[in-house]
Design a protein around this motif. Structure first.
Motif, PDB file in Angstrom:
ATOM      1  N   ALA A 140       0.832  -1.210   0.000  1.00  0.00           N
ATOM      2  CA  ALA A 140       0.000   0.000   0.000  1.00  0.00           C
ATOM      3  C   ALA A 140       0.864   1.257   0.000  1.00  0.00           C
ATOM      4  N   GLU A 141       1.962   1.217   0.747  1.00  0.00           N
ATOM      5  CA  GLU A 141       2.859   2.373   0.762  1.00  0.00           C
ATOM      6  C   GLU A 141       3.484   2.591  -0.614  1.00  0.00           C
ATOM      7  N   ALA A 142       3.905   1.521  -1.270  1.00  0.00           N
ATOM      8  CA  ALA A 142       4.502   1.638  -2.599  1.00  0.00           C
ATOM      9  C   ALA A 142       3.474   2.153  -3.615  1.00  0.00           C
ATOM     10  N   GLU A 143       2.238   1.683  -3.513  1.00  0.00           N
ATOM     11  CA  GLU A 143       1.190   2.174  -4.409  1.00  0.00           C
ATOM     12  C   GLU A 143       0.942   3.666  -4.205  1.00  0.00           C
ATOM     13  N   GLU A 144       0.939   4.083  -2.955  1.00  0.00           N
ATOM     14  CA  GLU A 144       0.773   5.509  -2.647  1.00  0.00           C
ATOM     15  C   GLU A 144       1.942   6.323  -3.200  1.00  0.00           C
ATOM     16  N   ASN A 145       3.141   5.801  -3.058  1.00  0.00           N
ATOM     17  CA  ASN A 145       4.319   6.488  -3.598  1.00  0.00           C
ATOM     18  C   ASN A 145       4.260   6.594  -5.114  1.00  0.00           C
ATOM     19  N   LEU A 146       3.795   5.542  -5.776  1.00  0.00           N
ATOM     20  CA  LEU A 146       3.635   5.585  -7.234  1.00  0.00           C
ATOM     21  C   LEU A 146       2.605   6.618  -7.635  1.00  0.00           C
ATOM     22  N   PHE A 147       1.516   6.677  -6.906  1.00  0.00           N
ATOM     23  CA  PHE A 147       0.460   7.633  -7.201  1.00  0.00           C
ATOM     24  C   PHE A 147       0.979   9.067  -7.078  1.00  0.00           C
ATOM     25  N   ASN A 148       1.837   9.314  -6.098  1.00  0.00           N
ATOM     26  CA  ASN A 148       2.353  10.660  -5.851  1.00  0.00           C
ATOM     27  C   ASN A 148       3.646  10.976  -6.599  1.00  0.00           C
ATOM     28  N   LEU A 149       4.200   9.999  -7.295  1.00  0.00           N
ATOM     29  CA  LEU A 149       5.462  10.197  -8.005  1.00  0.00           C
ATOM     30  C   LEU A 149       5.265  11.154  -9.178  1.00  0.00           C
ATOM     31  N   GLN A 150       6.144  12.124  -9.269  1.00  0.00           N
ATOM     32  CA  GLN A 150       6.076  13.056 -10.390  1.00  0.00           C
ATOM     33  C   GLN A 150       7.480  13.501 -10.785  1.00  0.00           C
ATOM     34  N   MET A 151       7.589  13.835 -12.044  1.00  0.00           N
ATOM     35  CA  MET A 151       8.866  14.299 -12.580  1.00  0.00           C
ATOM     36  C   MET A 151       9.018  15.774 -12.249  1.00  0.00           C
ATOM     37  N   CYS A 152      10.072  16.117 -11.532  1.00  0.00           N
ATOM     38  CA  CYS A 152      10.328  17.516 -11.174  1.00  0.00           C
ATOM     39  C   CYS A 152      11.245  18.154 -12.208  1.00  0.00           C
ATOM     40  N   ASN A 153      11.131  19.453 -12.349  1.00  0.00           N
ATOM     41  CA  ASN A 153      11.924  20.175 -13.346  1.00  0.00           C
ATOM     42  C   ASN A 153      13.418  20.103 -13.094  1.00  0.00           C
ATOM     43  N   ASN A 154      13.807  20.100 -11.837  1.00  0.00           N
ATOM     44  CA  ASN A 154      15.230  20.122 -11.522  1.00  0.00           C
ATOM     45  C   ASN A 154      15.830  18.730 -11.317  1.00  0.00           C
ATOM     46  N   LYS A 155      15.075  17.680 -11.600  1.00  0.00           N
ATOM     47  CA  LYS A 155      15.565  16.307 -11.441  1.00  0.00           C
ATOM     48  C   LYS A 155      15.879  15.691 -12.798  1.00  0.00           C
ATOM     49  N   ARG A 156      16.762  14.733 -12.801  1.00  0.00           N
ATOM     50  CA  ARG A 156      17.094  14.011 -14.026  1.00  0.00           C
ATOM     51  C   ARG A 156      16.048  12.938 -14.289  1.00  0.00           C
ATOM     52  N   PHE A 157      15.852  12.645 -15.558  1.00  0.00           N
ATOM     53  CA  PHE A 157      14.877  11.629 -15.954  1.00  0.00           C
ATOM     54  C   PHE A 157      15.257  10.265 -15.388  1.00  0.00           C
ATOM     55  N   THR A 158      16.553   9.979 -15.359  1.00  0.00           N
ATOM     56  CA  THR A 158      16.988   8.682 -14.841  1.00  0.00           C
ATOM     57  C   THR A 158      16.615   8.515 -13.361  1.00  0.00           C
ATOM     58  N   THR A 159      16.652   9.602 -12.595  1.00  0.00           N
ATOM     59  CA  THR A 159      16.243   9.553 -11.191  1.00  0.00           C
ATOM     60  C   THR A 159      14.771   9.175 -11.084  1.00  0.00           C
ATOM     61  N   PHE A 160      13.962   9.767 -11.948  1.00  0.00           N
ATOM     62  CA  PHE A 160      12.532   9.461 -11.965  1.00  0.00           C
ATOM     63  C   PHE A 160      12.302   7.987 -12.295  1.00  0.00           C
ATOM     64  N   ILE A 161      13.004   7.478 -13.303  1.00  0.00           N
ATOM     65  CA  ILE A 161      12.843   6.087 -13.724  1.00  0.00           C
ATOM     66  C   ILE A 161      13.260   5.129 -12.604  1.00  0.00           C
ATOM     67  N   VAL A 162      14.355   5.437 -11.933  1.00  0.00           N
ATOM     68  CA  VAL A 162      14.819   4.589 -10.835  1.00  0.00           C
ATOM     69  C   VAL A 162      13.772   4.551  -9.721  1.00  0.00           C
ATOM     70  N   CYS A 163      13.220   5.686  -9.370  1.00  0.00           N
ATOM     71  CA  CYS A 163      12.176   5.734  -8.338  1.00  0.00           C
ATOM     72  C   CYS A 163      10.941   4.961  -8.784  1.00  0.00           C
ATOM     73  N   PHE A 164      10.567   5.139 -10.037  1.00  0.00           N
ATOM     74  CA  PHE A 164       9.402   4.431 -10.573  1.00  0.00           C
ATOM     75  C   PHE A 164       9.608   2.921 -10.519  1.00  0.00           C
ATOM     76  N   GLU A 165      10.774   2.459 -10.972  1.00  0.00           N
ATOM     77  CA  GLU A 165      11.042   1.024 -10.981  1.00  0.00           C
ATOM     78  C   GLU A 165      11.099   0.445  -9.567  1.00  0.00           C
ATOM     79  N   LYS A 166      11.644   1.192  -8.632  1.00  0.00           N
ATOM     80  CA  LYS A 166      11.711   0.731  -7.241  1.00  0.00           C
ATOM     81  C   LYS A 166      10.304   0.534  -6.685  1.00  0.00           C
ATOM     82  N   GLU A 167       9.448   1.512  -6.870  1.00  0.00           N
ATOM     83  CA  GLU A 167       8.082   1.413  -6.339  1.00  0.00           C
ATOM     84  C   GLU A 167       7.272   0.349  -7.073  1.00  0.00           C
ATOM     85  N   THR A 168       7.502   0.205  -8.369  1.00  0.00           N
ATOM     86  CA  THR A 168       6.803  -0.837  -9.139  1.00  0.00           C
ATOM     87  C   THR A 168       7.203  -2.207  -8.633  1.00  0.00           C
ATOM     88  N   TYR A 169       8.481  -2.399  -8.362  1.00  0.00           N
ATOM     89  CA  TYR A 169       8.969  -3.658  -7.827  1.00  0.00           C
ATOM     90  C   TYR A 169       8.301  -3.974  -6.485  1.00  0.00           C
TER      91      TYR A 169
END
Length: 97
Positions: free
Chosen positions: A65-94
């Motif tokens: 449930a925590e991972a699902e909530e994190n996925l729901f709230n995950l967003q790409m920020c302007n000052n972050k790298r795309f790879t950081t976003f992908i790593v966070c996405f894959e971690k929560e998906t796992y």
């Protein structure tokens, strides 16, 4: 995490010290009480003891449930790298599978 910087985290105590940086609320209060009233406690210097004690007392009850909530709230920020976003996405998906 600790294998990524073996020289920095050579000692068990350095593992515990790093982990305490992220303690909040009741977990931080519990750690502070240990420091004051039981400074020689194994929990303060041994990573296995620390992880066992704090995960049993303060761990997340429903990690999916925590991972699902994190996925729901995950967003790409302007000052972050795309790879950081992908790593966070894959971690929560796992965590949800």
């Amino acid at each position: 995490m600790f294998q990524a910087k073996p020289l920095t985290f050579q000692l068990e105590g350095s593992h515990v010290a790093f982990a305490t940086l992220s303690l909040q609320s009741i977990a931080f209060d519990h750690y502070t009480v240990l420091l004051w009233f039981d400074p020689n406690s194994l929990v303060l210097s041994n990573w296995q003891a620390f992880a066992l004690k704090f995960s049993s007392k303060f761990s997340v009850f429903d990690t999916v449930a925590e991972a699902e909530e994190n996925l729901f709230n995950l967003q790409m920020c302007n000052n972050k790298r795309f790879t950081t976003f992908i790593v966070c996405f894959e971690k929560e998906t796992y965590e949800t599978s």
